[in-house]
Motif scaffolding. Structure first.
Motif, short mmCIF file in Angstrom:
data_model
loop_
_atom_site.label_atom_id
_atom_site.label_comp_id
_atom_site.label_asym_id
_atom_site.label_seq_id
_atom_site.Cartn_x
_atom_site.Cartn_y
_atom_site.Cartn_z
N ASP A 244 53.32 15.99 68.75
CA ASP A 244 52.29 17.02 68.49
C ASP A 244 50.96 16.70 69.17
N GLY A 245 51.06 16.27 70.43
CA GLY A 245 49.84 16.02 71.20
C GLY A 245 49.13 14.73 70.85
N MET A 246 49.80 13.88 70.07
CA MET A 246 49.20 12.60 69.67
C MET A 246 50.11 11.45 70.07
N ALA A 247 49.48 10.32 70.39
CA ALA A 247 50.21 9.07 70.60
C ALA A 247 50.22 8.34 69.26
N ILE A 248 51.39 8.18 68.67
CA ILE A 248 51.52 7.50 67.38
C ILE A 248 51.83 6.03 67.65
N ASN B 76 43.95 11.14 75.86
CA ASN B 76 43.15 9.93 76.08
C ASN B 76 43.97 8.77 76.63
N MET B 77 45.29 8.90 76.62
CA MET B 77 46.13 7.76 76.94
C MET B 77 46.14 7.41 78.43
N ALA B 78 45.81 8.37 79.30
CA ALA B 78 45.76 8.07 80.73
C ALA B 78 44.67 7.03 81.02
N LEU B 79 43.48 7.23 80.44
CA LEU B 79 42.39 6.26 80.60
C LEU B 79 42.75 4.93 79.93
N ASN B 80 43.34 5.02 78.73
CA ASN B 80 43.73 3.80 78.03
C ASN B 80 44.76 3.00 78.83
N GLU B 81 45.68 3.71 79.45
CA GLU B 81 46.70 3.05 80.28
C GLU B 81 46.07 2.37 81.49
N GLY C 198 46.45 5.17 63.07
CA GLY C 198 46.94 4.68 64.35
C GLY C 198 47.38 5.79 65.29
N ARG C 199 46.59 6.85 65.35
CA ARG C 199 46.91 8.00 66.18
C ARG C 199 45.81 8.22 67.21
N VAL C 200 46.21 8.47 68.45
CA VAL C 200 45.26 8.69 69.54
C VAL C 200 45.66 9.97 70.27
#
Length: 293
Positions: free
Chosen positions: A198-202, A173-178, A167-169
């Protein structure tokens, strides 16, 4: 004398190489044969143009001089199959990809299922790195029915399946996902569902309590359960018609009567052998309902 068929590829100029790489049809067949016989994965019915591009990508990334090096690597290095599968099966995905589909799922598909069910079984076929599963769990959480869903997520690629479980992204990439989530018209913000480290969205692990991840080959695997909703989106575009027919039959068998199948925006059931066993629910979003066994 019959000349050997060849497929000619020109590497991108940005690679700095002007050398033309020639990939013989015989080599592509040999790659398919080795992968099937040694590792049990059958790519013989993958769309040829797509399969060629993926082999070319492997050659360029690993700086091989020819397709024969791919064959040699597959024959002599069993661990290479993981790299091969990761490149050939194409793991490109987003959270809430095609937001209008997710609105359709929230506003129509899921409510219709719960008219006659206390719980629902959902299958994400070809789940890749798990962004689609994350999206489903967030959507169901916001509908306050996540605890009523049994979700199975499968993929042929074992390493990518392990990644999905985590479950790590990548935070980049989260700007597009948002943006997708905003267009989906979610109740909160995506940042509500993850912590940055550490540069990941958990992603909040409690969202995945009802998810089972399984290694499964859509080409060779047998029907293993019955579902109320199957998502097999942007998977079959890499298959030829023969394989698409086989997979669609398998998906049909895996659905309860009057349950739903969602496929990719560039895919269709209209031409397939079992088309008459489904009705179109939403043609734009490629959502179908099974009406015949």
């Amino acid at each position: 004398m019959i000349q050997s068929q060849k497929v000619i590829f020109n590497p991108q100029q940005s690679s700095g190489s002007k050398k033309t790489i020639e990939v013989e049809i015989a080599d592509l067949r040999k790659i398919t044969e080795v992968v099937k016989n040694r590792y049990g994965y059958d790519f013989s019915d993958y769309a040829k143009s797509s399969f060629r591009r993926r082999i070319q990508r492997i050659i360029e990334i690993l700086q091989f001089s020819s397709a024969k090096e791919v064959i040699t690597k597959l024959e002599n290095d069993p661990s290479f199959i993981n790299t091969f599968l990761a490149e050939v099966t194409v793991n490109v995905t987003e959270m809430f990809r095609d937001p209008s589909f997710w609105r359709e799922a929230r506003d129509q598909i899921i409510p219709n299922l719960f008219l006659n069910h206390e719980t629902v079984n959902i299958w994400h076929a070809g789940c890749s790195s798990g962004e689609e599963v994350m999206s489903m769990c967030i959507m169901l959480k916001e509908m306050d029915i996540l605890h009523k869903a049994n979700i199975i997520a499968t993929d042929i690629d074992k390493p990518i399946l392990e990644k999905a479980k985590q479950g790590r992204v990548p935070i980049k990439n989260m700007a597009l996902n948002e943006k997708n989530y905003i267009r989906f018209q979610g109740q909160k913000t995506l940042s509500h569902y993850y912590e940055e480290k550490d540069g990941m969205a958990i992603i909040d692990p409690t969202l995945f309590a009802g998810v089972s991840y399984r290694n499964f080959d859509l080409v060779k695997g047998d029907v293993f359960n019955k579902f109320d909703l199957i998502l097999c989106r942007n998977v079959m575009i890499y298959f030829n018609q023969n394989l698409q027919n086989r997979v669609l039959k398998k998906l049909h068998e895996s659905l309860f009567k009057y349950s739903y199948l969602a496929i990719g925006s560039k895919e269709s059931l209209i031409w397939c052998e079992i088309a008459n066993k489904f009705i179109i629910v939403n043609n734009e979003e490629k959502v179908y309902k099974k009406i015949k066994d």
